[in-house]
Enzyme design. Structure first.
Site, PDB file in Angstrom:
ATOM      1  N   HIS A 109     -23.488  33.337 -32.274  1.00  0.00           N
ATOM      2  CA  HIS A 109     -24.898  33.009 -32.556  1.00  0.00           C
ATOM      3  C   HIS A 109     -25.453  33.912 -33.675  1.00  0.00           C
ATOM      4  O   HIS A 109     -26.477  34.583 -33.501  1.00  0.00           O
ATOM      5  CB  HIS A 109     -25.755  33.155 -31.284  1.00  0.00           C
ATOM      6  N   ILE A 110     -24.742  33.896 -34.783  1.00  0.00           N
ATOM      7  CA  ILE A 110     -25.151  34.768 -35.905  1.00  0.00           C
ATOM      8  C   ILE A 110     -25.513  33.977 -37.158  1.00  0.00           C
ATOM      9  O   ILE A 110     -25.780  34.566 -38.200  1.00  0.00           O
ATOM     10  CB  ILE A 110     -24.035  35.780 -36.267  1.00  0.00           C
ATOM     11  N   ASP A 165     -32.203  11.386 -38.526  1.00  0.00           N
ATOM     12  CA  ASP A 165     -33.342  12.073 -37.916  1.00  0.00           C
ATOM     13  C   ASP A 165     -34.423  11.036 -37.705  1.00  0.00           C
ATOM     14  O   ASP A 165     -35.113  10.643 -38.645  1.00  0.00           O
ATOM     15  CB  ASP A 165     -33.849  13.210 -38.828  1.00  0.00           C
ATOM     16  N   ARG A 222     -28.030  24.566 -31.165  1.00  0.00           N
ATOM     17  CA  ARG A 222     -28.147  25.096 -29.814  1.00  0.00           C
ATOM     18  C   ARG A 222     -26.943  24.649 -29.004  1.00  0.00           C
ATOM     19  O   ARG A 222     -26.535  23.483 -29.062  1.00  0.00           O
ATOM     20  CB  ARG A 222     -29.437  24.607 -29.136  1.00  0.00           C
ATOM     21  N   GLU A 237     -23.969  30.092 -23.260  1.00  0.00           N
ATOM     22  CA  GLU A 237     -24.682  31.308 -23.677  1.00  0.00           C
ATOM     23  C   GLU A 237     -25.752  31.660 -22.653  1.00  0.00           C
ATOM     24  O   GLU A 237     -26.382  30.771 -22.078  1.00  0.00           O
ATOM     25  CB  GLU A 237     -25.410  31.049 -25.006  1.00  0.00           C
ATOM     26  N   ASP A 286     -21.285  28.097 -33.531  1.00  0.00           N
ATOM     27  CA  ASP A 286     -21.973  29.390 -33.572  1.00  0.00           C
ATOM     28  C   ASP A 286     -22.786  29.578 -32.295  1.00  0.00           C
ATOM     29  O   ASP A 286     -23.274  30.668 -32.027  1.00  0.00           O
ATOM     30  CB  ASP A 286     -22.910  29.425 -34.792  1.00  0.00           C
TER      31      ASP A 286
HETATM   32  P1  NAD Z   1     -36.691  22.067 -37.422  1.00  0.00           P
HETATM   33  O1  NAD Z   1     -37.658  21.918 -36.306  1.00  0.00           O
HETATM   34  O2  NAD Z   1     -37.200  22.431 -38.770  1.00  0.00           O
HETATM   35  O3  NAD Z   1     -35.831  20.728 -37.569  1.00  0.00           O
HETATM   36  C1  NAD Z   1     -35.254  20.056 -36.489  1.00  0.00           C
HETATM   37  C2  NAD Z   1     -35.169  18.585 -36.857  1.00  0.00           C
HETATM   38  O4  NAD Z   1     -34.444  17.927 -35.829  1.00  0.00           O
HETATM   39  C3  NAD Z   1     -36.536  17.891 -36.961  1.00  0.00           C
HETATM   40  O5  NAD Z   1     -36.682  17.267 -38.216  1.00  0.00           O
HETATM   41  C4  NAD Z   1     -36.516  16.865 -35.840  1.00  0.00           C
HETATM   42  O6  NAD Z   1     -37.181  15.659 -36.189  1.00  0.00           O
HETATM   43  C5  NAD Z   1     -35.024  16.628 -35.681  1.00  0.00           C
HETATM   44  N1  NAD Z   1     -34.636  16.066 -34.393  1.00  0.00           N
HETATM   45  C6  NAD Z   1     -35.164  16.311 -33.173  1.00  0.00           C
HETATM   46  N2  NAD Z   1     -34.494  15.592 -32.238  1.00  0.00           N
HETATM   47  C7  NAD Z   1     -33.544  14.887 -32.898  1.00  0.00           C
HETATM   48  C8  NAD Z   1     -32.536  13.982 -32.483  1.00  0.00           C
HETATM   49  N3  NAD Z   1     -32.392  13.636 -31.195  1.00  0.00           N
HETATM   50  N4  NAD Z   1     -31.718  13.454 -33.425  1.00  0.00           N
HETATM   51  C9  NAD Z   1     -31.852  13.780 -34.726  1.00  0.00           C
HETATM   52  N5  NAD Z   1     -32.803  14.629 -35.179  1.00  0.00           N
HETATM   53  C10 NAD Z   1     -33.631  15.187 -34.269  1.00  0.00           C
HETATM   54  O7  NAD Z   1     -35.617  23.126 -36.906  1.00  0.00           O
HETATM   55  P2  NAD Z   1     -34.642  24.017 -37.800  1.00  0.00           P
HETATM   56  O8  NAD Z   1     -35.345  25.261 -38.188  1.00  0.00           O
HETATM   57  O9  NAD Z   1     -34.009  23.159 -38.823  1.00  0.00           O
HETATM   58  O10 NAD Z   1     -33.567  24.449 -36.697  1.00  0.00           O
HETATM   59  C11 NAD Z   1     -32.687  23.487 -36.135  1.00  0.00           C
HETATM   60  C12 NAD Z   1     -31.993  24.088 -34.919  1.00  0.00           C
HETATM   61  O11 NAD Z   1     -31.243  25.237 -35.304  1.00  0.00           O
HETATM   62  C13 NAD Z   1     -32.933  24.572 -33.814  1.00  0.00           C
HETATM   63  O12 NAD Z   1     -32.357  24.259 -32.577  1.00  0.00           O
HETATM   64  C14 NAD Z   1     -32.917  26.042 -33.940  1.00  0.00           C
HETATM   65  O13 NAD Z   1     -33.224  26.663 -32.740  1.00  0.00           O
HETATM   66  C15 NAD Z   1     -31.483  26.283 -34.383  1.00  0.00           C
HETATM   67  N6  NAD Z   1     -31.284  27.569 -35.046  1.00  0.00           N
HETATM   68  C16 NAD Z   1     -30.121  28.246 -34.835  1.00  0.00           C
HETATM   69  C17 NAD Z   1     -29.932  29.488 -35.456  1.00  0.00           C
HETATM   70  C18 NAD Z   1     -28.638  30.266 -35.276  1.00  0.00           C
HETATM   71  O14 NAD Z   1     -28.631  31.469 -35.503  1.00  0.00           O
HETATM   72  N7  NAD Z   1     -27.553  29.637 -34.902  1.00  0.00           N
HETATM   73  C19 NAD Z   1     -30.917  30.026 -36.273  1.00  0.00           C
HETATM   74  C20 NAD Z   1     -32.063  29.270 -36.499  1.00  0.00           C
HETATM   75  C21 NAD Z   1     -32.254  28.049 -35.884  1.00  0.00           C
END
Ligand code: NAD
Length: 318
Positions: free
Chosen positions: A292-293, A172, A233, A262, A257
């Protein structure tokens, strides 16, 4: 009375908290986008609560009445043009703290499932097939697991994986990991991950940088065959490249997931014919697919409500 439009159906706790603090919550989940925009102009609306039913693009945001906030019931904000909202002094709120644990737990479930053939074996037993050697699995212990993205979900996954006695690497570039707080994890460059990873799990947002980031070139760099998990995503991953690597046995298994195909609401796959790479995944026993759950639990639903309610009320110092 402060009025809030609920553009999606939302857990009742949010309405209950806001109502108790004097807000009127207007059920707008049957409104189309034009009606929603008109309502913000005509009904003296303070804010919109939305999951993913509409994409609030720049042009939409420019048409909204003088609202104070847009609150996303979830984590990702890619359906809201934050820059356009900021320009109009509209606060953009979300509640990623509410579902990161759910996603991390699901990731563990998917990982164990793919390594131990749980789903395949279950289907076989139900069909009267009893195969033991064919279902010999792999252990997490001793594997090198790369967590890509060390935000809320990445960190939550780290805490869960710590107990598995595996080697944890994280990439990260936007956070500096404190080694005292996160012992037994190596913050590395991608080169190290390409070299050593057995398992890779993505926890990053969809941005211009990450869109289609996991493509053929990216996957070609791994030195060992890997298992790949994506619960973040769908559009960060090129599905055709994934399918090719599974066929070439460079990817041993994948858990998705979220999907490149989508719809923006995340409520379904895009309509139309099924793209060939997805057809392949649907027929492959090397993948586990869920709709997506990962973040959807009864607990996260409640937490999202409580966290979002607090953030809305904080805007009013209530
Ligand atoms: P967050 O913002 O807390 O963390 C994301 C991290 O990714 C940050 O620390 C950021 O610095 C890092 N990042 C950004 N670009 C990067 C890259 N190119 N390489 C490496 N690291 C990078 O977000 P989160 O709450 O941990 O969520 C992460 C992802 O999960 C989001 O896309 C969110 O939408 C998705 N999500 C999916 C579901 C689901 O149901 N499947 C649910 C919640 C969140």
């Amino acid at each position: 009375m402060k009025r809030v439009l609920f553009a999606d159906t939302i857990h009742p706790e949010l309405e209950s908290i806001l109502s108790s603090k004097g807000f009127e919550c207007i059920h707008a989940w049957d409104m189309n986008l034009e009606e929603l925009i008109s309502a913000t102009i005509e009904k003296d609306i303070e804010g919109i609560v939305i999951r993913s039913r509409f994409k609030l693009s720049r042009s939409i945001i420019e048409q909204l009445g003088p609202i104070k906030f847009i609150a996303r019931f979830g984590s990702g904000m890619e359906n809201i043009d934050i820059e356009a909202a900021n320009k109009r002094n509209i606060n953009c709120l979300n509640a990623p703290e509410g579902n990161s644990n759910a996603v991390a737990e699901m990731t563990i479930g998917l990982l164990l499932n793919i390594l131990r053939n749980i789903q395949i074996a279950d289907q076989q037993v139900r069909g009267g097939v009893w195969l033991r050697e064919e279902n010999r699995g792999y252990e997490v212990e001793g594997k090198t697991i790369a967590i890509i993205g060390f935000g809320r979900t990445g960190k939550s996954l780290y805490y869960k994986l710590k107990g598995f006695n595996c080697n944890l690497m994280v990439y990260d570039p936007y956070v500096k990991i404190d080694p005292d707080q996160f012992s037994s994890i190596q913050q590395t460059e991608m080169n190290e991950i390409y070299e050593h990873a057995d398992i890779i799990s993505f926890h990053i947002p969809l941005t211009d940088e990450t869109n289609q980031m996991i493509n053929e070139t990216y996957l070609n760099k791994f030195k060992k065959p890997i298992w790949l998990l994506n619960t973040s995503r769908g559009k960060i991953l090129n599905t055709a490249a994934l399918a090719d690597k599974i066929k070439a046995k460079q990817i041993l298994g994948a858990c998705l997931d979220v999907f490149e195909y989508e719809s923006t609401s995340f409520e379904k796959l895009e309509s139309g014919s099924i793209p060939d790479p997805l057809k392949f995944l649907l027929s492959s026993n090397k993948v586990i697919l869920t709709p997506h759950i990962a973040g959807w639990t009864h607990e996260s639903n409640l937490k999202l409500s409580q966290i979002l309610a607090k953030k809305i009320l904080d805007l009013y110092n209530t």
